[in-house]
Design a protein around this motif. Sequence first.
Motif, short mmCIF file in Angstrom:
data_model
loop_
_atom_site.label_atom_id
_atom_site.label_comp_id
_atom_site.label_asym_id
_atom_site.label_seq_id
_atom_site.Cartn_x
_atom_site.Cartn_y
_atom_site.Cartn_z
N SER A 14 7.96 37.81 31.23
CA SER A 14 8.28 36.80 30.49
C SER A 14 9.55 35.72 30.03
O SER A 14 10.08 36.43 29.48
CB SER A 14 7.29 36.49 29.44
OG SER A 14 6.70 34.98 28.08
N GLU A 40 2.35 31.94 35.04
CA GLU A 40 1.57 30.95 33.69
C GLU A 40 2.42 29.92 32.78
O GLU A 40 3.61 30.68 32.84
CB GLU A 40 0.42 32.45 33.25
CG GLU A 40 -0.39 32.66 34.09
CD GLU A 40 -1.75 32.03 34.28
OE1 GLU A 40 -2.29 30.97 33.21
OE2 GLU A 40 -2.27 31.78 35.40
N LYS A 41 2.04 29.41 32.56
CA LYS A 41 2.87 28.50 31.18
C LYS A 41 2.05 28.28 30.04
O LYS A 41 0.89 28.24 29.97
CB LYS A 41 2.71 26.61 31.77
CG LYS A 41 4.19 26.69 32.39
CD LYS A 41 4.16 25.43 33.51
CE LYS A 41 2.20 24.67 34.10
NZ LYS A 41 2.67 23.57 34.31
N ILE A 42 1.87 29.30 29.00
CA ILE A 42 1.41 28.85 27.82
C ILE A 42 2.20 27.76 26.41
O ILE A 42 1.34 27.93 25.96
CB ILE A 42 1.04 30.51 27.20
CG1 ILE A 42 2.47 31.28 27.52
CG2 ILE A 42 0.09 31.34 28.49
CD1 ILE A 42 2.40 32.66 26.21
N GLY A 43 2.73 27.06 26.76
CA GLY A 43 3.38 26.28 26.18
C GLY A 43 4.12 26.88 24.97
O GLY A 43 5.34 28.12 25.47
N ASN A 44 5.19 25.61 24.58
CA ASN A 44 6.68 26.34 24.05
C ASN A 44 7.30 26.74 25.06
O ASN A 44 8.54 27.27 24.52
CB ASN A 44 6.09 27.43 22.29
CG ASN A 44 7.23 27.11 21.71
OD1 ASN A 44 7.59 26.00 21.40
ND2 ASN A 44 7.32 28.08 21.24
N TYR A 46 7.25 29.01 27.27
CA TYR A 46 7.29 30.02 28.09
C TYR A 46 6.62 30.30 29.01
O TYR A 46 5.61 29.25 29.28
CB TYR A 46 5.80 31.01 26.96
CG TYR A 46 6.68 31.56 25.42
CD1 TYR A 46 8.15 30.88 25.38
CD2 TYR A 46 6.05 31.79 24.32
CE1 TYR A 46 9.06 31.25 24.25
CE2 TYR A 46 6.33 32.39 23.25
CZ TYR A 46 8.06 32.03 22.84
OH TYR A 46 8.86 32.43 22.03
N CYS A 47 6.79 30.90 29.99
CA CYS A 47 6.99 31.28 31.29
C CYS A 47 6.23 32.58 31.70
O CYS A 47 7.41 33.13 31.05
CB CYS A 47 7.81 30.27 32.65
SG CYS A 47 7.58 28.32 32.03
N THR A 48 5.55 32.65 32.61
CA THR A 48 5.97 33.87 32.93
C THR A 48 5.03 34.60 34.07
O THR A 48 4.18 33.35 34.79
CB THR A 48 4.44 35.24 32.43
OG1 THR A 48 4.08 34.87 31.02
CG2 THR A 48 3.95 36.10 33.12
N THR A 145 6.49 22.10 30.39
CA THR A 145 5.95 23.86 30.41
C THR A 145 6.51 23.22 28.39
O THR A 145 5.47 24.76 27.80
CB THR A 145 7.03 24.60 30.73
OG1 THR A 145 8.74 24.60 29.86
CG2 THR A 145 7.38 24.89 31.84
#
Length: 255
Positions: A14, A40-44, A46-48, A145
Amino acid sequence: MSNIHAESAIGLVSTRSFPAMVGTADMMLKSAAVHLVGYEKIGNGYCTAVIRGRFPDVKLAVAAGAEVAEQMDELISKSVISRPFPNLDAVLPISDRLLAQIVSKSKLSNLAIGLLETRGFPPMVGAMDAMLKTADVHVAGYEKTGAGFCTAIIRGTVSNVTIALDVGMSAAEQIGELRSIMVIPRPLEDLERTIPTASYWLEPVLTIPEQPLVLPLRLPQVVNVPVVETAPLVEVEVVEAEPLKLNENRESLDN
């Protein structure tokens, strides 16, 4: 448990930005025999990046990817999951779902990838405009993102992408906030499959040849419908009525 899942592993790295995630994924793919199954993008911001392969390969790839993210000061976390159960696929962007769909080939394939991330949409658009006017590059799309982070994605030769990003950085800083940049010289197929690409750069999987119009056209036969003769119109003589005299009407009523 099948041997496939017993010998496989999942790796996750991440990062704080989309360009850093793409650079991390590129390093993982080129350092070991693993597959990039998605991100995956979870906001703020942050990408994994999620990879899969044999446990030794995944462990090596995650270590190499995390090192790249640390050098950019963008690493959030890393993880290696050995022998994952199939049910875990439901919460991950696993390639089984991606491979179930027919992926169109991009006209920009095999070109270098350039990524420029900004905080805010205006600086990203300004950077895109400057890059297009400076070097022979193409805008492939953009990615959001969260937290106002936007990433412009360009394609072209390595030299043109490098020149374009240099100019795009200056343009973005004049308008707003520049976040990060990344250049991927030789993207692998797994990375190509997950990078956003505008629909007009995608080649259709199936092409239907246009059939020329054959002349003369075969028109359907017309069925003869019997014509019913109507009776001729008869002229009617119109007789004008005499005006009614009020005095005569009154006398007739009195009688």
